[in-house]
Design a protein around this motif. Structure first.
Motif, PDB file in Angstrom:
ATOM      1  N   ASP A   1       0.775  -1.253   0.091  1.00 37.67           N
ATOM      2  CA  ASP A   1      -0.063   0.150  -0.056  1.00 37.67           C
ATOM      3  C   ASP A   1       0.990   1.147  -0.058  1.00 37.67           C
ATOM      4  N   ASP A   2       2.063   1.205   0.659  1.00 33.88           N
ATOM      5  CA  ASP A   2       2.741   2.433   0.718  1.00 33.88           C
ATOM      6  C   ASP A   2       3.198   2.880  -0.776  1.00 33.88           C
ATOM      7  N   LEU A   3       3.563   1.819  -1.562  1.00 35.82           N
ATOM      8  CA  LEU A   3       3.856   2.256  -3.002  1.00 35.82           C
ATOM      9  C   LEU A   3       2.629   2.732  -3.789  1.00 35.82           C
ATOM     10  N   ARG A   4       1.529   2.558  -3.470  1.00 36.34           N
ATOM     11  CA  ARG A   4       0.476   3.071  -4.265  1.00 36.34           C
ATOM     12  C   ARG A   4       0.433   4.452  -3.650  1.00 36.34           C
ATOM     13  N   GLN A   5       0.312   4.621  -2.160  1.00 43.52           N
ATOM     14  CA  GLN A   5       0.226   5.832  -1.672  1.00 43.52           C
ATOM     15  C   GLN A   5       1.288   6.781  -2.245  1.00 43.52           C
ATOM     16  N   LYS A   6       2.510   6.420  -2.240  1.00 40.17           N
ATOM     17  CA  LYS A   6       3.456   7.329  -2.674  1.00 40.17           C
ATOM     18  C   LYS A   6       3.530   7.580  -4.019  1.00 40.17           C
ATOM     19  N   ALA A   7       3.279   6.739  -4.889  1.00 45.69           N
ATOM     20  CA  ALA A   7       3.144   7.068  -6.457  1.00 45.69           C
ATOM     21  C   ALA A   7       2.084   7.877  -6.623  1.00 45.69           C
TER      22      ALA A   7
ATOM     23  N   GLY B   1       2.769   9.087 -11.898  1.00 41.78           N
ATOM     24  CA  GLY B   1       3.335   8.832 -10.707  1.00 41.78           C
ATOM     25  C   GLY B   1       4.120   7.458 -10.762  1.00 41.78           C
ATOM     26  N   ALA B   2       5.258   7.655 -10.327  1.00 43.64           N
ATOM     27  CA  ALA B   2       5.889   6.078 -10.113  1.00 43.64           C
ATOM     28  C   ALA B   2       6.594   5.987  -8.781  1.00 43.64           C
ATOM     29  N   ALA B   3       6.686   4.723  -8.134  1.00 41.45           N
ATOM     30  CA  ALA B   3       7.388   4.407  -6.887  1.00 41.45           C
ATOM     31  C   ALA B   3       8.073   2.803  -7.114  1.00 41.45           C
ATOM     32  N   LEU B   4       9.165   3.122  -6.617  1.00 42.88           N
ATOM     33  CA  LEU B   4      10.111   1.812  -6.884  1.00 42.88           C
ATOM     34  C   LEU B   4      10.576   1.535  -5.283  1.00 42.88           C
ATOM     35  N   ARG B   5      10.528   0.122  -5.140  1.00 48.62           N
ATOM     36  CA  ARG B   5      11.134  -0.239  -3.665  1.00 48.62           C
ATOM     37  C   ARG B   5      12.525  -0.792  -3.992  1.00 48.62           C
ATOM     38  N   ALA B   6      13.376  -0.200  -3.615  1.00 45.49           N
ATOM     39  CA  ALA B   6      14.649  -0.600  -3.679  1.00 45.49           C
ATOM     40  C   ALA B   6      15.096  -2.153  -2.945  1.00 45.49           C
TER      41      ALA B   6
ATOM     42  N   GLY C   1      22.526   6.000  -4.689  1.00 43.39           N
ATOM     43  CA  GLY C   1      23.539   5.028  -4.480  1.00 43.39           C
ATOM     44  C   GLY C   1      22.962   3.395  -4.532  1.00 43.39           C
ATOM     45  N   GLU C   2      21.635   3.403  -4.869  1.00 39.79           N
ATOM     46  CA  GLU C   2      21.120   1.963  -5.206  1.00 39.79           C
ATOM     47  C   GLU C   2      20.985   1.678  -6.595  1.00 39.79           C
ATOM     48  N   THR C   3      21.015   0.486  -6.810  1.00 35.14           N
ATOM     49  CA  THR C   3      20.990   0.212  -8.532  1.00 35.14           C
ATOM     50  C   THR C   3      20.003  -1.081  -8.521  1.00 35.14           C
ATOM     51  N   GLU C   4      19.143  -1.605  -7.851  1.00 32.67           N
ATOM     52  CA  GLU C   4      18.183  -2.699  -7.985  1.00 32.67           C
ATOM     53  C   GLU C   4      16.842  -2.211  -7.170  1.00 32.67           C
ATOM     54  N   PHE C   5      15.932  -2.571  -7.827  1.00 25.96           N
ATOM     55  CA  PHE C   5      14.393  -2.351  -7.218  1.00 25.96           C
ATOM     56  C   PHE C   5      13.670  -3.679  -7.356  1.00 25.96           C
ATOM     57  N   VAL C   6      12.943  -3.940  -6.377  1.00 25.36           N
ATOM     58  CA  VAL C   6      12.320  -5.280  -6.230  1.00 25.36           C
ATOM     59  C   VAL C   6      10.922  -5.298  -6.397  1.00 25.36           C
ATOM     60  N   GLU C   7      10.021  -4.008  -6.606  1.00 22.84           N
ATOM     61  CA  GLU C   7       9.050  -3.627  -6.570  1.00 22.84           C
ATOM     62  C   GLU C   7       8.532  -2.454  -7.431  1.00 22.84           C
ATOM     63  N   ALA C   8       7.657  -2.308  -8.096  1.00 23.03           N
ATOM     64  CA  ALA C   8       7.272  -1.091  -8.864  1.00 23.03           C
ATOM     65  C   ALA C   8       5.703  -0.792  -8.830  1.00 23.03           C
ATOM     66  N   TYR C   9       5.460   0.430  -8.767  1.00 23.39           N
ATOM     67  CA  TYR C   9       4.070   0.862  -8.801  1.00 23.39           C
ATOM     68  C   TYR C   9       4.075   2.019  -9.639  1.00 23.39           C
ATOM     69  N   VAL C  10       3.087   2.147 -10.851  1.00 26.09           N
ATOM     70  CA  VAL C  10       2.915   3.170 -11.789  1.00 26.09           C
ATOM     71  C   VAL C  10       1.335   3.699 -12.004  1.00 26.09           C
ATOM     72  N   ILE C  11       0.966   4.762 -11.749  1.00 24.93           N
ATOM     73  CA  ILE C  11      -0.435   5.310 -11.654  1.00 24.93           C
ATOM     74  C   ILE C  11      -0.446   6.327 -12.669  1.00 24.93           C
ATOM     75  N   ALA C  12      -1.798   6.448 -13.021  1.00 19.02           N
ATOM     76  CA  ALA C  12      -2.127   7.310 -14.191  1.00 19.02           C
ATOM     77  C   ALA C  12      -3.453   7.836 -14.167  1.00 19.02           C
ATOM     78  N   GLY C  13      -3.868   8.664 -14.826  1.00 15.04           N
ATOM     79  CA  GLY C  13      -5.390   9.218 -14.639  1.00 15.04           C
ATOM     80  C   GLY C  13      -5.823   8.881 -15.874  1.00 15.04           C
ATOM     81  N   SER C  14      -6.061   7.484 -16.087  1.00 16.71           N
ATOM     82  CA  SER C  14      -6.484   6.908 -17.474  1.00 16.71           C
ATOM     83  C   SER C  14      -7.656   5.856 -17.263  1.00 16.71           C
ATOM     84  N   PRO C  15      -8.504   5.490 -18.070  1.00 23.85           N
ATOM     85  CA  PRO C  15      -9.505   4.756 -17.915  1.00 23.85           C
ATOM     86  C   PRO C  15      -9.106   3.200 -17.590  1.00 23.85           C
ATOM     87  N   MET C  16      -8.028   3.044 -18.139  1.00 27.36           N
ATOM     88  CA  MET C  16      -7.202   1.414 -17.896  1.00 27.36           C
ATOM     89  C   MET C  16      -5.842   1.691 -17.493  1.00 27.36           C
TER      90      MET C  16
END
Length: 131
Positions: free
Chosen positions: A3-9, A26-31, A65-80
């Motif tokens: 949920d934190d990724l959704r909120q931050k994105a 908006g995009a959020a990545l968990r390193a 200083g980080e170079t790897e993410f383990v989860e991503a969330y991307v949100i946009a104001g679109s119908p899909m």
């Protein structure tokens, strides 16, 4: 998906600079460390010079200083749910393993989850550069 990724994105999406398209992303990545990095799209009157949300989040992660993410969330104001553009798929593949989950969402709550390998099958990677 956390949920934190959704909120931050969603929060960073509000900061997008989109005077030409009015299409905020908006995009959020968990390193790997657990830290979360965010990015929003930033347009420029010279259209190809803009920055995608995913690229902004990756830049913030690398700048920290980080170079790897383990989860991503991307949100946009679109119908899909909107998938990352081709360039961002390649950028994501540079810093995430093929099985990393990428959640694409709408502001109304519709979500679609795919693995990076599904978003960019046959990704060009380091292995192609080995001599």
């Amino acid at each position: 998906m956390s949920d934190d990724l959704r909120q931050k994105a969603g929060d960073v999406r509000d900061n997008a600079y989109v005077p030409y398209s009015n299409f905020k992303v908006g995009a959020a990545l968990r390193a790997r460390s657990g830290a979360v990095y965010v990015g929003c799209n930033v347009e420029n009157v010279a259209y190809p010079e803009g920055t995608c949300a995913e690229a902004g989040a990756i830049a913030a992660m690398v700048a920290a200083g980080e170079t790897e993410f383990v989860e991503a969330y991307v949100i946009a104001g679109s119908p899909m749910p909107v998938t990352p553009c081709g360039g961002c798929r390649q950028k994501l593949a540079e810093f995430g393993k093929p099985d990393v989950k990428v959640t694409m969402a709408t502001v109304s709550g519709v979500e679609e989850v795919m693995q990076l390998s599904e978003l960019l099958p046959g990704a060009f990677g380091r292995g192609h550069m080995d001599i």
